[in-house]
Design an enzyme around this catalytic site. Structure first.
Site, short mmCIF file in Angstrom:
data_model
loop_
_atom_site.label_atom_id
_atom_site.label_comp_id
_atom_site.label_asym_id
_atom_site.label_seq_id
_atom_site.Cartn_x
_atom_site.Cartn_y
_atom_site.Cartn_z
N ARG A 108 0.83 -1.21 0.00
CA ARG A 108 0.00 0.00 0.00
C ARG A 108 0.86 1.26 0.00
NH1 ARG A 108 -2.85 -4.27 1.70
NH2 ARG A 108 -5.13 -4.24 1.73
N ASP B 116 -4.63 -15.57 7.24
CA ASP B 116 -3.35 -16.06 6.70
C ASP B 116 -2.57 -16.92 7.71
OD1 ASP B 116 -3.99 -14.68 4.42
OD2 ASP B 116 -2.79 -12.92 4.93
N ARG C 184 3.13 -19.70 2.78
CA ARG C 184 2.63 -19.95 4.15
C ARG C 184 2.61 -21.45 4.47
NH1 ARG C 184 2.47 -15.12 5.76
NH2 ARG C 184 1.58 -13.49 4.45
O1 SPQ Z 1 -1.53 -11.01 -1.69
P1 SPQ Z 1 -1.99 -12.41 -1.49
O2 SPQ Z 1 -1.30 -13.33 -2.41
O3 SPQ Z 1 -3.50 -12.54 -1.58
O4 SPQ Z 1 -1.55 -12.81 0.02
C1 SPQ Z 1 -2.21 -13.37 1.17
C2 SPQ Z 1 -1.07 -14.07 1.99
O5 SPQ Z 1 -1.21 -15.21 2.48
O6 SPQ Z 1 -0.05 -13.40 2.17
C3 SPQ Z 1 -3.35 -14.34 0.86
F1 SPQ Z 1 -3.06 -15.35 0.16
O7 SPQ Z 1 -2.69 -12.33 2.06
C4 SPQ Z 1 -3.83 -11.48 1.79
C5 SPQ Z 1 -4.90 -11.75 2.81
O8 SPQ Z 1 -5.30 -13.11 2.82
C6 SPQ Z 1 -3.35 -10.06 1.87
C7 SPQ Z 1 -4.46 -9.08 2.02
C8 SPQ Z 1 -4.19 -7.64 1.85
O9 SPQ Z 1 -3.04 -7.20 1.92
O10 SPQ Z 1 -5.17 -6.89 1.65
C9 SPQ Z 1 -5.74 -9.46 2.40
C10 SPQ Z 1 -6.14 -10.89 2.56
O11 SPQ Z 1 -6.78 -11.34 1.39
P2 SPQ Z 1 -8.36 -11.11 1.11
O12 SPQ Z 1 -8.65 -11.96 -0.11
O13 SPQ Z 1 -9.06 -11.63 2.34
O14 SPQ Z 1 -8.61 -9.70 0.87
#
Ligand code: SPQ
Length: 426
Positions: free
Chosen positions: A24, A313, A386
Site C-alpha cells: 500500500r 493467513d 505460508r
Molecule cells: O496477496 P496475497 O497473495 O493474496 O496474500 C495473502 C497471503 O497469504 O499473504 C493471501 F493469500 O494475504 C492477503 C490476505 O489473505 C493479503 C491481504 C491484503 O493485503 O489486503 C488481504 C487478505 O486477502 P483477502 O482476499 O481476504 O482480501
C-alpha cells in the site's frame, strides 16, 4: 530444506516489514504528489512485483540499502499507459488493488500473474467495479487473469461486500478516489483496515463506523514518510514455534498489532499460550509492539465467525499449534482458504497428515485431534509461502528429520526465514 527437531528456541529477533502495508505504501505513494519515503519495506517477491508494476506505470521508484524505498509520486493523474503487461507474479494484493486503481484511469492496460494468480478469482472485485462504470474483461466470465482494463469515468456506489476481503475493499476504495460522488461500503465482518488508515494518512477522506466505510473522492494525496512495522503474519511462525518447542522463549521486536490482524494472538492465548505484549507505540496510524512467547501447554479450541478475517493467513500455522495441543480444535467459516496461493484447507490437511497428525478436511475448515506424536515427513510447499513456513514449524516438534520441498516459496513474503529460524536454535 532439511529441518531437524529443535530442543529449544531462544532469542530476540525482528521479522521483515508487513506485506500488506508495504504494497500500500508504494501504491499510495505513487499517486501522491511528491516523494514518499518508506522504511522497513518488505523486499519479498510480492512487494517487488508491486514496485515493478508501478515502474511500468511511469513511476520512478528507488530501492535503497537497508530496506528503504523512495517513491517519486506523480499525483492522482500522473500514471502513464504501460508499454508492457503489468505482471503481478504470485501477488493477489497487487492484482486486486491494481484493478481498482486502474479502472478509473484514462488509458488501457493488461494485468497478468503466475499460474497461481491465474487460478484466483478476480470477479469479486470486477463485479462491483463494473457497477462503478469500469470496463474490465478476462477469462471465465471476466473472473480470471489475464485481464484487460480500459480506464473509464467512474461513479460512487453503495455496496454490501459479500465476503470480508481487504483486497476487495481496498480495490473499491482506490476506485472511489477517482469516482464521481460518494462510495459507501458495508463489510460482513471487519477485515484488515490498512488501506483506510494509510489513505487517510495520505490525506484521503475515508470515514469508518463499525462495518461501514464512506469515501469521498479527493483531488490530491500528500506524500508521507512511512515506517513499516514487522509483519504479524511472519511473526506468527515464531510465535507458534516458541509456544510448542520445549524450553523456548522468543521475543519478536516491533511487530504490527493492528487489531484487524491479531486474531492469532487471541486464539493462542485462549489455547493457553504464554504471550506477552510490551512497548506498544503508534507508527503512521498503525499500532506496533514487542511480542514475547514462552513454551506452553496448549489445549484445543474452536476458531470461527468474526475472528476468521483477523487471522485468515495464520490458519496454516494455527493448525500446527492445534496438532501440538491436547484435545480437538475445530476451524470453521474459513472457506476463503480455498482461493489463496494454494487451497490451504487441502494443502494443510494433506501435509500434516503425512506427519501422522489426526486432521480432517471439512467444507469450510478442518478438525484437528491434537497431542499425538508428530513424525518427520517429506513436506511439499505447493509454491505457497505460508505452507512452506508452517510445515517448517511442524518439523521442529517432529520425532525425526523432515524435508520441505519447494522451500524457496518463503521468498514471496519472508526472505531470510530459515536463517532466523536457525539463529534461534540453542
Ligand atoms: O496477496 P496475497 O497473495 O493474496 O496474500 C495473502 C497471503 O497469504 O499473504 C493471501 F493469500 O494475504 C492477503 C490476505 O489473505 C493479503 C491481504 C491484503 O493485503 O489486503 C488481504 C487478505 O486477502 P483477502 O482476499 O481476504 O482480501
Amino acid at each position: 530444506m532439511i529441518i531437524s527437531p529443535a530442543k529449544s528456541l531462544k532469542g530476540e529477533i525482528t521479522v521483515p516489514g508487513d506485506k500488506s502495508i508495504s504494497h500500500r505504501a508504494v501504491m499510495f505513494g505513487s499517486i501522491a504528489n511528491g516523494i514518499t519515503e518508506i522504511d522497513g519495506f518488505l523486499m519479498g517477491e510480492d512487494c517487488l512485483s508491486t514496485i515493478d508494476c508501478f515502474r511500468k506505470l511511469g513511476i520512478h521508484i528507488e530501492i535503497l540499502p537497508g530496506n528503504k524505498v523512495k517513491v517519486h509520486g506523480k499525483g492522482m493523474y500522473g500514471l502513464q499507459p504501460p508499454s508492457d503487461i503489468l505482471y503481478t507474479g504470485n501477488s493477489g494484493t497487487t492484482t486486486r488493488l491494481l484493478l481498482g486503481l486502474l479502472a478509473g484511469q484514462n488509458f488501457e492496460c493488461t494485468i497478468d500473474g503466475d499460474e497461481s494468480i491465474r487460478r484466483r478469482p478476480m470477479g469479486r472485485v470486477i463485479k462491483p467495479l463494473k457497477l462503478m462504470g469500469a470496463d474490465i474483461s478476462g477469462q471465465k466470465d471476466d473472473n480470471l487473469c489475464p485481464l484487460a482494463v480500459k480506464g473509464q469515468p467512474l461513479h460512487g456506489i453503495r455496496y454490501e461486500l459479500p465476503i470480508a476481503s481487504a483486497q476487495l475493499k481496498s480495490a473499491l476504495l482506490l476506485a472511489s478516489l477517482y469516482a464521481e460522488g460518494n462510495t459507501f461500503l458495508i463489510e460482513p465482518e471487519k477485515s484488515r483496515d490498512h488501506s483506510e488508515l494509510m489513505l487517510n494518512y495520505f490525506g484521503a477522506n475515508i470515514i469508518t463506523h463499525e462495518l461501514g466505510i464512506h469515501s469521498t473522492p479527493v483531488s490530491e494525496l500528500y506524500p508521507q514518510h512511512i515506517t513499516v512495522p514487522g509483519d504479524i503474519s511472519s511473526a506468527a511462525y515464531f510465535i507458534v514455534a516458541g509456544l510448542i518447542v520445549p524450553n523456548s522463549e522468543i521475543t519478536i521486536k516491533n511487530v504490527g498489532i493492528n487489531p484487524t490482524r491479531t486474531g492469532i494472538i487471541d486464539v493462542l492465548i485462549s489455547m493457553g499460550g504464554k504471550i506477552d505484549i510490551s512497548n506498544t507505540k503508534t507508527l503512521n496510524n498503525e499500532p506496533v509492539a514487542d511480542i514475547t512467547v514462552k513454551s506452553s501447554s496448549l489445549a484445543g479450541t474452536t476458531v470461527e465467525g468474526a475472528i476468521i478475517p483477523r487471522l485468515i493467513d495464520e490458519i496454516p500455522v494455527i493448525a500446527v499449534a492445534a496438532a501440538a495441543a491436547k484435545g480437538t480444535t475445530v476451524i470453521k467459516d474459513a472457506q476463503e482458504l480455498k482461493v489463496k496461493e494454494s487451497n490451504r484447507i487441502k494443502t494443510v490437511v494433506t501435509e500434516l497428515s503425512k506427519a501422522g497428525v489426526d486432521i480432517q478436511e471439512t467444507a469450510d475448515g478442518m478438525i484437528i485431534n491434537g497431542g499425538n506424536p508428530i513424525t518427520g515427513a517429506q513436506f511439499e510447499s505447493y509454491n505457497d509461502h505460508r505452507i512452506a513456513m508452517s510445515m517448517a514449524v511442524a518439523a521442529l516438534i517432529a520425532e525425526s528429520e523432515s524435508t520441505v520441498n519447494g522451500a524457496e516459496a518463503v521468498n514471496i513474503s519472508f526472505p531470510g526465514y530459515f536463517e532466523i529460524l536457525k539463529s534461534l536454535r540453542v
